[in-house]
Design a protein around this motif. Structure first.
Motif, mmCIF file in Angstrom:
data_model
loop_
_atom_site.group_PDB
_atom_site.id
_atom_site.type_symbol
_atom_site.label_atom_id
_atom_site.label_comp_id
_atom_site.label_asym_id
_atom_site.label_seq_id
_atom_site.Cartn_x
_atom_site.Cartn_y
_atom_site.Cartn_z
ATOM 1 N N GLU A 232 0.832 -1.209 0.000
ATOM 2 C CA GLU A 232 0.000 0.000 0.000
ATOM 3 C C GLU A 232 0.869 1.263 0.000
ATOM 4 O OE1 GLU A 232 -2.469 -0.567 3.430
ATOM 5 O OE2 GLU A 232 -3.769 -2.017 2.406
ATOM 6 N N MET A 233 1.954 1.259 0.754
ATOM 7 C CA MET A 233 2.853 2.419 0.799
ATOM 8 C C MET A 233 3.509 2.640 -0.565
ATOM 9 S SD MET A 233 4.812 2.156 4.430
ATOM 10 C CE MET A 233 4.001 1.457 5.834
ATOM 11 N N ASP B 106 2.238 1.702 -3.450
ATOM 12 C CA ASP B 106 1.180 2.225 -4.327
ATOM 13 C C ASP B 106 0.976 3.721 -4.086
ATOM 14 O OD1 ASP B 106 0.732 -0.236 -5.487
ATOM 15 O OD2 ASP B 106 -1.056 -0.714 -4.266
ATOM 16 N N GLU B 107 1.031 4.100 -2.810
ATOM 17 C CA GLU B 107 0.871 5.512 -2.468
ATOM 18 C C GLU B 107 2.006 6.350 -3.056
ATOM 19 O OE1 GLU B 107 0.050 8.331 1.451
ATOM 20 O OE2 GLU B 107 0.456 6.193 1.724
ATOM 21 N N GLY C 24 1.340 6.790 -6.664
ATOM 22 C CA GLY C 24 0.265 7.772 -6.823
ATOM 23 C C GLY C 24 0.757 9.197 -6.631
#
Length: 160
Positions: free
Chosen positions: A29-30, A32-33, A36
């Protein structure tokens, strides 16, 4: 394992496969962040560049028109001056210079030539002086005047 590594593992709070799976999900998730954030920044940079280009184009058009207007005034009011200093800047005229081009050195009269080791070559300074005095272009030569240039100097460095 060394005591140092065991201590770090103990402090990490990872005790079993479930904890590791949770940590891996958080890592994913990090990442992916981060992707982004980079994508968002790239889009904003592209928008900012488009905006800057449009603003630069608009201002450059206005600047060109304003400089042209000022130089028309300078040429009309001071046709014989090379510059005019005002409070907010200086207007300048640089009269084009004469350029002598040798078309055929053999046709140029010897009195307008200079001797260089083992040959004669046209003396462009003498030829230009002769042209200024008489208006005559000597055989084998061509005389042209470069363009007169005008500038508006407001003390800014050249804008690129």
């Amino acid at each position: 394992m060394t005591d140092d590594i065991q201590e770090r593992i103990a402090l990490s709070g990872l005790y079993d496969a479930h904890d590791v799976e949770s940590a891996l999900r958080e890592i994913s998730e990090m990442r992916d962040e981060l992707v982004g954030i980079k994508d968002h920044a790239a889009k904003q940079i592209a928008r900012a560049q488009e905006w800057a280009e449009a603003e630069e184009s608009r201002i450059q058009q206005d600047l060109t028109w304003k400089e042209s207007s000022v130089l028309v005034w300078f040429r009309r009011e001071y046709p014989d001056k090379s510059s005019k200093k005002l409070i907010n800047g200086t207007l300048k005229r640089r009269v084009g210079s004469l350029v002598a081009e040798v078309l055929d050195a053999d046709q140029v009269p010897h009195e307008y030539c200079e001797y260089v080791p083992e040959s004669w070559r046209p003396d462009k300074n003498k030829i230009k002086a002769h042209f200024k005095e008489t208006g005559e272009i000597l055989a084998g030569m061509d005389i042209e005047r470069t363009d007169t240039t005008y500038t508006v100097d407001t003390g800014h460095k050249e804008i690129k």
